[in-house]
Write an enzyme that holds these catalytic residues in place. Structure first.
Site, mmCIF file in Angstrom:
data_model
loop_
_atom_site.group_PDB
_atom_site.id
_atom_site.type_symbol
_atom_site.label_atom_id
_atom_site.label_comp_id
_atom_site.label_asym_id
_atom_site.label_seq_id
_atom_site.Cartn_x
_atom_site.Cartn_y
_atom_site.Cartn_z
ATOM 1 N N GLU A 1 -17.833 3.509 -16.190
ATOM 2 C CA GLU A 1 -17.389 4.032 -14.837
ATOM 3 C C GLU A 1 -18.690 4.221 -14.342
ATOM 4 O O GLU A 1 -19.554 5.368 -14.465
ATOM 5 C CB GLU A 1 -15.816 4.680 -14.502
ATOM 6 C CG GLU A 1 -15.847 4.797 -13.361
ATOM 7 C CD GLU A 1 -15.968 3.831 -12.073
ATOM 8 O OE1 GLU A 1 -15.237 2.239 -12.149
ATOM 9 O OE2 GLU A 1 -16.851 4.062 -11.450
ATOM 10 N N ARG B 1 -4.141 5.474 -2.487
ATOM 11 C CA ARG B 1 -5.010 4.965 -3.999
ATOM 12 C C ARG B 1 -5.256 6.688 -4.182
ATOM 13 O O ARG B 1 -5.308 5.557 -5.778
ATOM 14 C CB ARG B 1 -5.616 4.103 -2.999
ATOM 15 C CG ARG B 1 -6.664 3.749 -4.098
ATOM 16 C CD ARG B 1 -8.060 2.107 -3.598
ATOM 17 N NE ARG B 1 -9.071 2.068 -4.486
ATOM 18 C CZ ARG B 1 -9.968 2.577 -5.103
ATOM 19 N NH1 ARG B 1 -9.707 3.993 -5.105
ATOM 20 N NH2 ARG B 1 -10.731 1.694 -5.817
ATOM 21 N N TYR C 1 1.577 3.245 7.262
ATOM 22 C CA TYR C 1 2.589 3.647 6.941
ATOM 23 C C TYR C 1 2.996 5.012 6.262
ATOM 24 O O TYR C 1 1.807 5.578 6.241
ATOM 25 C CB TYR C 1 3.262 2.259 6.169
ATOM 26 C CG TYR C 1 2.228 2.098 4.815
ATOM 27 C CD1 TYR C 1 1.971 2.663 3.936
ATOM 28 C CD2 TYR C 1 1.405 1.437 5.326
ATOM 29 C CE1 TYR C 1 0.493 2.664 3.393
ATOM 30 C CE2 TYR C 1 0.326 0.763 4.604
ATOM 31 C CZ TYR C 1 -0.091 1.364 3.751
ATOM 32 O OH TYR C 1 -0.857 1.140 2.778
ATOM 33 N N ASP D 1 -10.490 -8.139 -8.326
ATOM 34 C CA ASP D 1 -11.902 -8.143 -7.216
ATOM 35 C C ASP D 1 -13.222 -9.359 -8.078
ATOM 36 O O ASP D 1 -13.229 -9.859 -7.388
ATOM 37 C CB ASP D 1 -11.548 -7.013 -6.310
ATOM 38 C CG ASP D 1 -10.655 -6.797 -5.520
ATOM 39 O OD1 ASP D 1 -10.011 -7.627 -5.248
ATOM 40 O OD2 ASP D 1 -11.148 -5.614 -4.536
HETATM 41 C C1 LIG Z 1 -13.047 2.657 -2.640
HETATM 42 C C2 LIG Z 1 -12.557 2.346 -2.669
HETATM 43 C C3 LIG Z 1 -11.152 2.747 -1.673
HETATM 44 C C4 LIG Z 1 -10.193 1.099 -1.476
HETATM 45 N N1 LIG Z 1 -9.287 1.605 -0.456
HETATM 46 C C5 LIG Z 1 -8.056 0.337 -1.006
HETATM 47 C C6 LIG Z 1 -7.225 0.635 0.019
HETATM 48 O O1 LIG Z 1 -6.953 1.647 0.828
HETATM 49 N N2 LIG Z 1 -6.201 -0.355 0.414
HETATM 50 C C7 LIG Z 1 -5.788 -1.593 -0.572
HETATM 51 O O2 LIG Z 1 -5.570 -1.954 -0.342
HETATM 52 N N3 LIG Z 1 -6.910 -1.838 -1.141
HETATM 53 C C8 LIG Z 1 -8.005 -0.935 -1.410
HETATM 54 N N4 LIG Z 1 -9.330 -0.912 -2.162
HETATM 55 C C9 LIG Z 1 -9.024 -2.273 -2.522
HETATM 56 C C10 LIG Z 1 -8.238 -2.458 -3.997
HETATM 57 O O3 LIG Z 1 -8.123 -1.259 -4.878
HETATM 58 C C11 LIG Z 1 -8.770 -3.526 -4.511
HETATM 59 O O4 LIG Z 1 -8.461 -4.535 -4.408
HETATM 60 C C12 LIG Z 1 -8.005 -3.008 -6.188
HETATM 61 O O5 LIG Z 1 -7.647 -2.246 -6.566
HETATM 62 C C13 LIG Z 1 -9.108 -4.114 -7.232
HETATM 63 O O6 LIG Z 1 -8.939 -3.446 -8.389
HETATM 64 P P1 LIG Z 1 -10.509 -3.268 -8.985
HETATM 65 O O7 LIG Z 1 -10.033 -2.596 -10.421
HETATM 66 O O8 LIG Z 1 -10.527 -5.002 -9.417
HETATM 67 O O9 LIG Z 1 -11.876 -3.203 -8.374
HETATM 68 P P2 LIG Z 1 -12.095 -2.515 -7.536
HETATM 69 O O10 LIG Z 1 -10.993 -0.852 -7.307
HETATM 70 O O11 LIG Z 1 -13.786 -2.401 -6.432
HETATM 71 O O12 LIG Z 1 -12.841 -1.423 -8.420
HETATM 72 C C14 LIG Z 1 -14.049 -1.302 -9.512
HETATM 73 C C15 LIG Z 1 -14.702 -0.564 -10.263
HETATM 74 O O13 LIG Z 1 -16.137 -0.417 -11.034
HETATM 75 C C16 LIG Z 1 -16.901 -0.027 -10.918
HETATM 76 N N5 LIG Z 1 -18.393 -0.588 -11.141
HETATM 77 C C17 LIG Z 1 -18.738 -1.299 -10.200
HETATM 78 N N6 LIG Z 1 -19.767 -1.783 -10.660
HETATM 79 C C18 LIG Z 1 -20.123 -1.499 -12.246
HETATM 80 C C19 LIG Z 1 -20.829 -1.294 -13.226
HETATM 81 N N7 LIG Z 1 -22.163 -2.305 -13.292
HETATM 82 N N8 LIG Z 1 -21.028 -0.972 -14.404
HETATM 83 C C20 LIG Z 1 -19.947 0.228 -14.185
HETATM 84 N N9 LIG Z 1 -18.858 0.477 -13.964
HETATM 85 C C21 LIG Z 1 -18.996 -0.335 -12.036
HETATM 86 C C22 LIG Z 1 -16.767 0.176 -10.026
HETATM 87 O O14 LIG Z 1 -17.128 2.073 -9.647
HETATM 88 C C23 LIG Z 1 -15.120 0.386 -9.484
HETATM 89 O O15 LIG Z 1 -14.561 1.544 -9.830
HETATM 90 C C24 LIG Z 1 -10.834 -0.084 -2.281
HETATM 91 C C25 LIG Z 1 -11.114 -0.400 -3.089
HETATM 92 C C26 LIG Z 1 -12.156 0.546 -3.268
HETATM 93 C C27 LIG Z 1 -13.231 0.812 -4.364
#
Ligand SMILES: Cc1cc2nc3c(=O)[nH]c(=O)nc-3n(C[C@H](O)[C@H](O)[C@H](O)COP(=O)(O)OP(=O)(O)OC[C@H]3O[C@@H](n4cnc5c(N)ncnc54)[C@H](O)[C@@H]3O)c2cc1C
Length: 406
Positions: free
Chosen positions: A32, A105, A218, A299
């Site tokens: 991370e 979150r 909410y 994502d």
């Molecule tokens: C800061 C933030 C706030 C959010 N708030 C909301 C919300 O309020 N409501 C909602 O519905 N959705 C929110 N989302 C979106 C929702 O959380 C995402 O759709 C969902 O959580 C997808 O999660 P994910 O783990 O695929 O991606 P993400 O939550 O984007 O996590 C990706 C992680 O990968 C890490 N990362 C990226 N590149 C690298 C790399 N090269 N090396 C190491 N680590 C890396 C990032 O730091 C991050 O922690 C938010 C996302 C984030 C990042």
């Protein structure tokens, strides 16, 4: 020795995948790049398809009372606040087998991290950013930067859970188009609930439909705070490298945008001192969801428009699906290919339905009046039943009917 999985990204998707795969017998290293601040973000709706998985992974008890089960989704008309429908959620457990929850979150992330901390087979390397990787027939090698120092890791496979701007996705799909940034932006704020009009302090998720815009609000954390999300189109332009979650919004701009809505909406907006703007991003699953020993989830694979509140939920489903196919001593490339194929159909449907939902929310004039009439004519039971495929479905559709992830 157990097999070893490297996961790039400790967001909701990466952390849940670590938990699900550790259960399946893998040892995990999560990379991370950030310091994992727990308060980042705002509210999340955790629909039953996701809460069922979190319960199975022992995350729900750790989320505890930080999560709130709303009694309904209350749909209101922007002009005068009239109720268009109230979709009951109190019987979510009976209908879909798991609760519908609202959580911050940061609280979900804390619960995931606490669960991870209890499992010795998962290690997290924070402030460690993946910069490169290569794969052979027998494994993967990853290079990362920890501060100014280079570090390397070897594993049986690599999962890119690195979010919307995924480096892993880019490497697997060099010809891929850039993410589609929609015309609409989500303005998000957290406010103290005791500052809201009584009518807006209900244990419900409230959705206001209006011309070219909608608002969702909410309660969170036992009702002490309220999460507000307003979605509308705007001239805001985002720098390619802007922090997607931290751009400030001008309170005067949002107040002006909703000035002709019901006065309670004006009061709601006026309580927020600080707004953050989030561009709505959608991207179809890539051609190469996986390639050999590398695959994508969350994502990184499929940013989803938020109109069905499924961004985090589908990342959680990805995690469960991975653990269905990826078992220690399996044929890793075949298992990852099966995982992507099994997820694609469901993700494409969620993206399609989300897009359609967004169009319906923002209708104006006669089409909006027809929509409201149609919703009322349908009635609550049939409206709720329209979500059975989503909230009661399995992460891998028919392929997963008789297969459990843990
Ligand atoms: C800061 C933030 C706030 C959010 N708030 C909301 C919300 O309020 N409501 C909602 O519905 N959705 C929110 N989302 C979106 C929702 O959380 C995402 O759709 C969902 O959580 C997808 O999660 P994910 O783990 O695929 O991606 P993400 O939550 O984007 O996590 C990706 C992680 O990968 C890490 N990362 C990226 N590149 C690298 C790399 N090269 N090396 C190491 N680590 C890396 C990032 O730091 C991050 O922690 C938010 C996302 C984030 C990042």
């Amino acid at each position: 020795m157990s097999g070893h999985v490297l996961i790039d990204g400790a967001g909701v998707g990466g952390l849940t995948a670590a938990l699900a795969l550790a259960r399946a017998g893998w040892s995990i290293t999560l990379l991370e790049r950030s310091r994992l601040k727990k308060e980042v973000g705002a509210g999340l709706q955790i629909s039953p398809n996701a809460s069922a998985i979190l319960r199975e992974l022992d995350v729900l008890p750790r989320l505890g009372t930080a999560a709130l089960a709303p009694r309904a989704i209350h749909i209101r008309r922007s002009r005068d606040g009239a109720t268009i429908a109230r979709l009951p959620l109190a019987n979510a457990e009976r209908r879909w087998g798991a609760p519908y929850l609202l959580a911050h979150r940061g609280d979900l992330q804390s619960a995931l991290l606490d669960t991870v901390a209890a499992l010795p087979s998962i290690r997290i390397e924070t402030e460690c950013a993946l910069t490169d990787f290569s794969a052979t027939e027998s494994g993967v090698m990853v290079t990362a930067l920890r501060g100014a120092k280079s570090a390397s890791f070897a594993a049986d496979c690599l999962l890119g859970a690195d979010g919307t701007r995924s480096l892993v996705r880019e490497r697997l799909n060099p010809a891929d188009a850039t993410p589609h940034v929609a015309r609409d932006f989500a303005w998000r704020a957290l406010v103290k609930s005791d500052r809201l009009p009584l009518d807006l302090r209900q244990p419900e998720s409230t959705l206001w439909f209006g011309a070219g815009a909608h608002i969702v609000h909410y309660p969170l954390r036992g009702g002490r705070i309220t999460n507000i999300v307003a979605v509308f189109g705007g001239p805001n332009a985002f720098e390619a490298n802007a922090d997607l979650w931290a751009e400030p919004g001008d309170p005067r701009e949002i107040a002006a945008r909703f000035a002709d809505w019901d006065r309670r909406v004006g009061a709601l907006i006026a309580t927020a001192e600080e707004w953050r703007i989030w561009p709505l991003i959608e991207r179809s699953p890539p051609v190469n969801w996986s390639a050999g020993r590398v695959a994508l989830l969350g994502d990184a694979a499929h940013p989803i428009l938020p109109f069905l509140a499924q961004g985090a939920a589908q990342a959680i489903e990805d995690a469960a699906a991975l653990a269905i196919f990826l078992k220690p001593n399996c044929d890793v490339p075949a298992a990852l290919a099966e995982f992507g194929a099994a997820r694609r159909v469901r993700i494409e449907r969620v993206q399609r339905e989300s897009r359609r939902q967004g169009l319906l929310y923002h209708l104006s004039g006669v089409p909006a009046a027809c929509r409201d009439l149609a919703i009322r004519a349908l009635g609550e039971e049939r409206m709720v039943a329209r979500y059975d495929w989503l909230y009661g479905g399995t992460p891998v559709g028919d392929a997963g009917k008789n297969r459990r992830f843990s």
